[in-house]
Scaffold this motif. Structure first.
Motif, PDB file in Angstrom:
ATOM      1  N   LEU A 274       0.826  -1.208   0.000  1.00 20.48           N
ATOM      2  CA  LEU A 274       0.000   0.000   0.000  1.00 20.48           C
ATOM      3  C   LEU A 274       0.862   1.261   0.000  1.00 20.48           C
ATOM      4  O   LEU A 274       0.540   2.239  -0.688  1.00 20.48           O
TER       5      LEU A 274
ATOM      6  N   GLY B 231      -6.756  -1.470   0.743  1.00 20.15           N
ATOM      7  CA  GLY B 231      -6.231  -2.812   0.938  1.00 20.15           C
ATOM      8  C   GLY B 231      -7.358  -3.779   1.271  1.00 20.15           C
ATOM      9  O   GLY B 231      -8.239  -3.459   2.073  1.00 20.15           O
TER      10      GLY B 231
ATOM     11  N   ILE C 164      -5.174  -5.090  -3.733  1.00 19.59           N
ATOM     12  CA  ILE C 164      -5.288  -3.647  -3.501  1.00 19.59           C
ATOM     13  C   ILE C 164      -6.192  -3.131  -4.603  1.00 19.59           C
ATOM     14  O   ILE C 164      -6.025  -3.484  -5.775  1.00 19.59           O
TER      15      ILE C 164
END
Length: 119
Positions: free
Chosen positions: A21, A59, A64
Motif C-alpha cells: 500500500l 487494501g 489492492i
C-alpha cells in the motif's frame, strides 16, 4: 475505531500488505501536483487533486483496489484492462508482482484528464 489518517490506515494492515500500500501511495503521490492532499474517504485512502479526489486506494484480503479509474487512453487502457473488475475498479492481486510503474501511469493519466477538463 476507523483510521483518521492515511498513515493510520496503512499501519492497520499486516506488514507485507502495508508495504504494498505504501508503494501504491508513493506512485500516486508522485504524479499529483503539489501540494498533495491525502484524506480518508469512505473508510479508504484518497489522494486529492484540486480539492476533489484523484484516486482512492484500498487494501483488501486478496488485492489492492484503485478507484475510480476511468477508461484511459490507449495503449495504457490495454495494460489496465486485464486488472479491471468493474467499470471503474482496478484490482492489484497480492499474489502477483505489484505493478508500481503502471499505478504511476494510471495516476498520471487521471491527473492529465482532470487538467484537460479544467478541474
Amino acid at each position: 475505531m476507523a483510521a483518521q489518517t492515511v498513515d493510520e490506515y496503512l499501519a492497520s494492515f499486516p506488514d507485507d500488505v502495508a508495504d504494498r500500500l505504501r508503494r501504491v501511495r508513493a506512485a500516486i503521490v508522485a504524479e499529483v501536483p503539489p501540494p498533495v492532499e491525502e484524506k480518508m474517504r469512505y473508510g479508504i485512502a484518497a489522494v486529492m487533486l484540486g480539492g476533489r479526489y484523484a484516486l482512492h486506494f484500498a487494501g483488501w484480503q486478496h488485492h489492492i483496489g484503485l478507484y475510480p479509474v476511468p477508461t484511459l487512453p490507449e495503449p495504457l487502457e490495454s495494460k489496465v484492462a486485464p486488472l479491471r473488475t468493474g467499470k471503474d475498479s482496478v484490482n492489484l492481486p497480492h499474489a502477483a508482482d505489484l505493478p508500481v510503474d503502471l499505478v504511476g501511469r494510471i495516476a498520471a493519466a487521471i491527473v492529465a484528464q482532470r487538467e484537460a477538463a479544467g478541474s
